[in-house]
Design an enzyme around this catalytic site. Structure first.
Site: not given
Length: 336
Positions: A142, A145-146
Site C-alpha cells: 500500500c 499507507c507507507d
C-alpha cells in the site's frame, strides 16, 4: 466477551457483524450505541490488514500510531460500548433463510436478523519467504499507507497493471527514485497511465524481470536490495532499494457470499450508491470488501458507521412488519 463456542456467546443476535477491521469494529460501536447488542465474529486475522502495518500517520487525531495498537484500541472501544466479540471464524453463511444462519469454525451455529459484512480484502502477494520476512519492514502492498516513510529514498514497485502504475506515480511524491519491475515487456495498465509513467523523470522500468528474493538487515529488520531474474535468459541482477511495494492486485474476501450476493469489479460486493445495502435486504457490506478504489482504514471506518446506521433503520422498519423473505431478492451473483 471473547468466545469460540456456542455455550459462551449468544446463539441468536439482531445484528451479526463478520470481520474485525476498522469497518467491523466501527459498526460494532455504532450498533451497540443503538442498543442492537451486536455480535462480532473476528475471523482468522483479528484486526485485519492494519495488524501487519507498523506506523500509521493518516488516522485523524493521531499523528502517529502503530497499526496493531490502533486495532487493539478499536476492539476495546467496541467492547466498552457493549458489543460481544467472538474469537472464531465464520465458515458458512446462509442468506437464503430467515433468520440468516452462520456456521462457525468451532462448530457453533448462530442466527441473525441482519448482517454486516466487513471481511475486507487482501493484497495479493508473490509468496516469497523473504517477502513474508520483511512485511511491514520495507515490504508493503500500500503506497498510500507507507509511501511517506520513503522520502528521499529509492523504492521499487512490482507489477504491470493499473495498481502498480498508480502506486509508482504516487511514490514519486516522496521517493528519490522509483523502479517499476514487470515480468513482461509491456504494461497492462491503461494507456494514459502508461504515458504518465514512462515520461516521469523519477521512474525507471525494468522489463522482463521478476522478483526472486528480498535482502536486508536483521537488526533492525530493513530492506536493502532486491534480487531480480530475467524471465527469458535467467540472468540475475541486484537492485539497491530501501523499500518494495508489491502491487499485483487485491482480492476481496468474498468467499462466504460470492454465490449469494451481487458482485462487481472482479468480486467486490456491490452496494446501492450512497448506502451499504447489498442485493439482499437485511445484509449490509462495508470496508474493503466493497471498495476497489480507496482501500483506506478511515474510509472503511466510515462505511462501518454507515452499515450500522443502515442496519438500525432497516431493523426498526421491519420490527413489526416481519422480516422479508430473502429468497425473493436473491439474484445470480455477477462476477465481472
Amino acid at each position: 466477551m471473547s468466545a469460540s463456542n456456542s455455550e459462551t456467546h449468544p446463539t441468536h443476535t439482531r445484528l451479526l457483524i463478520i470481520g474485525s477491521g476498522p469497518a467491523g469494529y466501527t459498526a460494532a460501536v455504532y450498533a451497540s450505541r443503538a442498543m442492537l447488542e451486536p455480535v462480532l465474529i473476528q475471523g482468522m486475522q483479528p484486526g485485519g490488514q492494519l495488524t501487519i502495518t507498523t506506523d500509521v500517520e493518516n488516522w485523524p487525531g493521531l499523528t502517529e500510531v502503530q497499526g496493531p495498537d490502533l486495532m487493539v484500541n478499536m476492539e476495546a472501544h467496541a467492547r466498552a460500548m457493549g458489543a460481544t466479540i467472538v474469537t472464531d471464524t465464520v465458515t458458512r453463511l446462509d442468506l437464503s433463510v430467515r433468520p440468516f444462519v452462520a456456521e462457525l469454525d468451532s462448530g457453533a451455529r448462530m442466527t441473525a436478523d441482519a448482517v454486516v459484512l466487513a471481511t475486507g480484502a487482501q493484497a495479493r502477494w508473490l509468496g516469497l519467504p523473504t517477502e513474508e520476512k520483511f512485511k511491514g519492514f520495507g515490504v508493503s502492498a500500500c503506497a498510500t499507507c507507507d509511501g511517506f516513510f520513503y522520502r528521499g529514498k529509492r523504492v521499487a514497485v512490482i507489477g504491470g497493471g493499473n495498481t502498480a502504475v498508480e502506486e509508482a506515480l504516487y511514490l514519486t511524491n516522496f521517493a528519490d527514485k522509483v523502479t517499476l519491475i514487470h515480468r513482461r515487456d509491456s504494461l497492462r495498465a491503461e494507456k494514459i497511465l502508461q504515458a504518465r509513467l514512462l515520461r516521469h523523470p523519477k521512474i525507471e522500468v525494468i522489463w522482463d524481470h521478476d522478483l526472486q528474493e528480498v535482502q536486508g538487515s536483521d537488526k533492525p529488520l530493513s530492506v536493502e536490495r532486491l534480487v531480480l531474474r530475467h524471465v527469458k535468459t535467467g540472468a540475475i541482477r541486484e537492485l539497491d532499494v530501501a523499500g518494495v511495494f508489491v502491487a499485483i492486485g487485491h482480492a476481496p474476501a468474498n468467499e462466504l457470499v460470492k454465490d449469494q450476493l451481487e458482485l462487481h469489479n472482479g468480486g467486490y460486493v456491490k452496494v446501492e450508491p450512497g448506502t451499504t445495502r447489498t442485493s439482499i435486504p437485511g445484509v449490509f457490506a462495508a470496508g474493503d470488501l466493497t471498495d476497489h478504489v480507496y482501500r483506506q482504514a478511515v474510509t472503511s471506518a466510515g462505511m462501518g458507521c454507515m452499515a450500522a446506521l443502515d442496519a438500525e433503520r432497516w431493523l426498526a422498519e421491519h420490527s413489526d412488519a416481519g422480516l422479508p423473505d430473502p429468497a425473493a431478492a436473491m439474484e445470480p451473483a455477477e462476477t465481472v
